[in-house]
Structures are given as structure tokens and as C-alpha cells.
Enzyme design. Structure first.
Site, PDB file in Angstrom:
ATOM      1  N   CYS A  62      44.385  25.412  46.311  1.00  0.00           N
ATOM      2  CA  CYS A  62      45.843  24.522  46.742  1.00  0.00           C
ATOM      3  C   CYS A  62      45.766  24.147  45.097  1.00  0.00           C
ATOM      4  O   CYS A  62      44.592  23.882  43.942  1.00  0.00           O
ATOM      5  CB  CYS A  62      44.547  23.619  47.094  1.00  0.00           C
ATOM      6  SG  CYS A  62      45.405  21.976  46.995  1.00  0.00           S
ATOM      7  N   HIS A  72      51.575  25.221  49.374  1.00  0.00           N
ATOM      8  CA  HIS A  72      52.253  25.290  50.725  1.00  0.00           C
ATOM      9  C   HIS A  72      53.729  26.191  50.523  1.00  0.00           C
ATOM     10  O   HIS A  72      54.981  26.428  51.293  1.00  0.00           O
ATOM     11  CB  HIS A  72      52.744  23.821  50.839  1.00  0.00           C
ATOM     12  CG  HIS A  72      51.825  23.033  51.755  1.00  0.00           C
ATOM     13  ND1 HIS A  72      50.492  22.957  51.153  1.00  0.00           N
ATOM     14  CD2 HIS A  72      52.004  22.672  53.041  1.00  0.00           C
ATOM     15  CE1 HIS A  72      49.686  21.870  52.029  1.00  0.00           C
ATOM     16  NE2 HIS A  72      50.181  22.436  53.215  1.00  0.00           N
TER      17      HIS A  72
HETATM   18  N1  DGL Z   1      48.479  23.165  49.061  1.00  0.00           N
HETATM   19  C1  DGL Z   1      48.037  22.106  48.211  1.00  0.00           C
HETATM   20  C2  DGL Z   1      48.408  22.636  46.413  1.00  0.00           C
HETATM   21  O1  DGL Z   1      48.641  23.558  46.501  1.00  0.00           O
HETATM   22  C3  DGL Z   1      49.275  20.476  48.622  1.00  0.00           C
HETATM   23  C4  DGL Z   1      48.669  19.877  48.423  1.00  0.00           C
HETATM   24  C5  DGL Z   1      48.783  18.839  48.653  1.00  0.00           C
HETATM   25  O2  DGL Z   1      47.719  18.020  50.052  1.00  0.00           O
HETATM   26  O3  DGL Z   1      49.489  17.202  48.781  1.00  0.00           O
HETATM   27  O4  DGL Z   1      49.193  21.667  45.787  1.00  0.00           O
END
Ligand code: DGL
Length: 270
Positions: free
Chosen positions: A73, A188
């Protein structure tokens, strides 16, 4: 050799883009994945809330016998990596430094675009790591708060007027600035690669934070002689919200059929 599992977590399903690369590089590893689908997105929240959620995610994963945790993330990696690494006795690895290094190596002009969540951009973490590798690089950063909800809702296809409109609005300043490399600073975003690549053009190289983080984690395990060395590993999936749609959505991120079970977790207990 180390037969323990690798823990991986994200605010939602985006971290599966890192799992995909980990499974490709290290098919013999067992992976325990937690996606906090009940509380996604993290990127619009305060630093304090992101840290609180990330600590709970790690506490859940630490119930398993793990050899390392990959923070798949961008938001948690930019905001809480040092803290989580200091609090845990196993390696806790993020995606920011590997992605920054890859972008610094990929750029020819030194003009690098960066897209991520509001919290990731606010942290300045990607810029700091890029500057450490390539001090004269210029980073043009753009928060893209609508991308994560659109991806989690499957609005990812070229030709979809909603995602195309939102992408054009976010990416136009980067295109005007003439970047030759674009860091997808949120795990994402690789699902939007066709849309982003169409808009930016073939001369712009895309660097995926999730894939770079997975490569760096694989290298670290290999160098530490901590690979499992068994025939085939398995993935165990956990989420904090309803499991009904998991297989369909997860198969988009993993680019394979998902036949493994998924379990729901009450993350507020951790
Ligand atoms: N996959 C998360 C990232 O890499 C998503 C962030 C979110 O939940 O806003 O930042």
C-alpha cells in the site's frame, strides 16, 4: 531456507498487484493477504487514522507465523513504514523506496510524474527517495483521490467515460509538464495502466509501486537465504468486509482465476 509465510496487506484489494508479482517471482512461497475492504480508502484519512489502521492490519497478520510483512500500500508505506518496522521483530517492507529507485533509473530527462493518494502525496516520501537516488530529478506530483473508489468498483476499462474523464483531469498537468516516467504510487493503479498509458502516450514509462515493492521484497528474502524452497506455495485471503464479490474482483487484480477461499475478519478486534 525459511518455510514461514509472507504477510501482505493493503487498504483494499490493490495490494494484490504486489501479490501477483510476488507469486510470479516466488511461486513456492505461502502468502497471507489481508485487504481492509471495510475501511478502504485510507488515502483521504489523517496520518493518525492511517497509523491506527495499519497497526491493526499488522496485528492481525502477526497471528500467523511470518518471516516478513510487505506493506503493499503506497499510503501506509509513505505514512507508517518506519514506525511499523521499528515496532515489529520481523522485516516490514514497503513499496516507496523500490519504486522511487526504479523511476530514478528509468528517467532519461529527469522529469518524473508521480500519482498517488492524497496522504501519499502529502507525505513527500516518494520525492525524498527519488532525490536520494537522483538529486537533480524534478518530480511533478498529482493526488488522484477518485482512482481508488473507481478501481474498487471495477471502472477500469478504456472507453469507460467516467474513468477516462477523471484520468484526463488528473493526468493533464503531468502530460503538459513533459514527464518521461510516471510512478503509479498506489497499488490500485496498475489496473488503470491501459487507460493511463493511452492518455500519456507510448514514450512515457510507467513504474508500478506494487510490482517494484514485490521485486525488492523477493530480492531481500533471497539475499537473506529466507526462501521457502518447497514445490508450490498457497495464498490465504482475508478481508474486513463482505466476501461475496471477492473472487471476481481479486481475479482482476491477480489476472488469474481465484479459487481459494476468502475469510472475513473483524479488524476492529486487533
Ligand atoms: N492501495 C492503496 C495505496 O497504495 C490505496 C490507498 C487508499 O486506500 O486510499 O495507496
Amino acid at each position: 531456507m525459511d518455510q514461514r509465510s509472507i504477510g501482505v496487506f493493503d487498504s483494499g484489494l490493490g495490494g494484490l498487484t504486489a501479490v501477483r508479482e510476488l507469486c510470479r517471482l516466488l511461486p513456492e512461497e505461502d502468502i497471507v493477504y489481508f485487504g481492509d475492504t471495510g475501511r478502504v480508502p485510507y488515502g483521504s484519512r489523517s496520518r493518525e487514522t492511517i497509523i491506527k489502521y495499519a497497526r491493526q492490519d499488522v496485528a492481525f497478520l502477526r497471528q500467523f507465523d511470518l518471516k516478513a510483512i510487505v506493506i503493499a500500500c503506497g499510503t501506509v508505506s509513505t505514512t507508517a513504514l518506519d514506525l511499523l518496522a521499528a515496532e515489529n521483530p520481523i522485516p516490514v517492507l514497503g513499496v516507496v523506496e523500490p519504486a522511487a529507485r526504479a523511476a530514478a533509473e528509468a528517467t532519461r530527462s529527469g522529469r518524473i510524474g508521480l500519482i498517488g493518494t492524497q496522504a501519499s502525496i502529502r507525505s513527500g516520501a516518494y520525492e525524498r527517495h527519488i532525490a536520494a537516488c537522483r538529486p537533480r530529478a524534478q518530480v511533478i506530483a498529482q493526488p488522484c483521490p477518485l482512482f481508488v473508489p473507481l478501481v474498487e468498483n471495477g471502472r477500469i476499462r478504456p472507453g469507460d467515460v467516467v474513468i477516462e474523464t477523471v484520468a484526463a483531469e488528473y493526468l493533464s498537468p503531468l502530460k503538459r509538464a513533459g514527464v518521461d516516467t510516471l510512478v503509479l504510487g498506489c497499488t490500485h493503479y496498475p489496473l488503470l495502466e491501459p487507460v493511463i498509458a493511452n492518455y500519456m502516450g507510448p514514450e512515457v514509462r510507467l513504474v508500478s509501486a506494487g510490482a517494484e515493492g514485490a521485486r525488492a521484497a523477493a530480492l531481500r528474502l533471497e539475499e537473506g537465504d529466507a526462501l521457502a524452497g518447497r514445490a508450490a506455495g498457497r495464498c490465504h485471503f482475508f478481508v474486513s468486509d463482505r466476501v461475496d464479490d471477492f473472487s471476481r474482483l481479486a481475479s482482476l487484480f491477480l489476472q488469474r482465476d481465484v479459487t481459494e477461499d476468502v475469510e472475513q475478519v473483524d479488524i476492529s478486534r486487533y
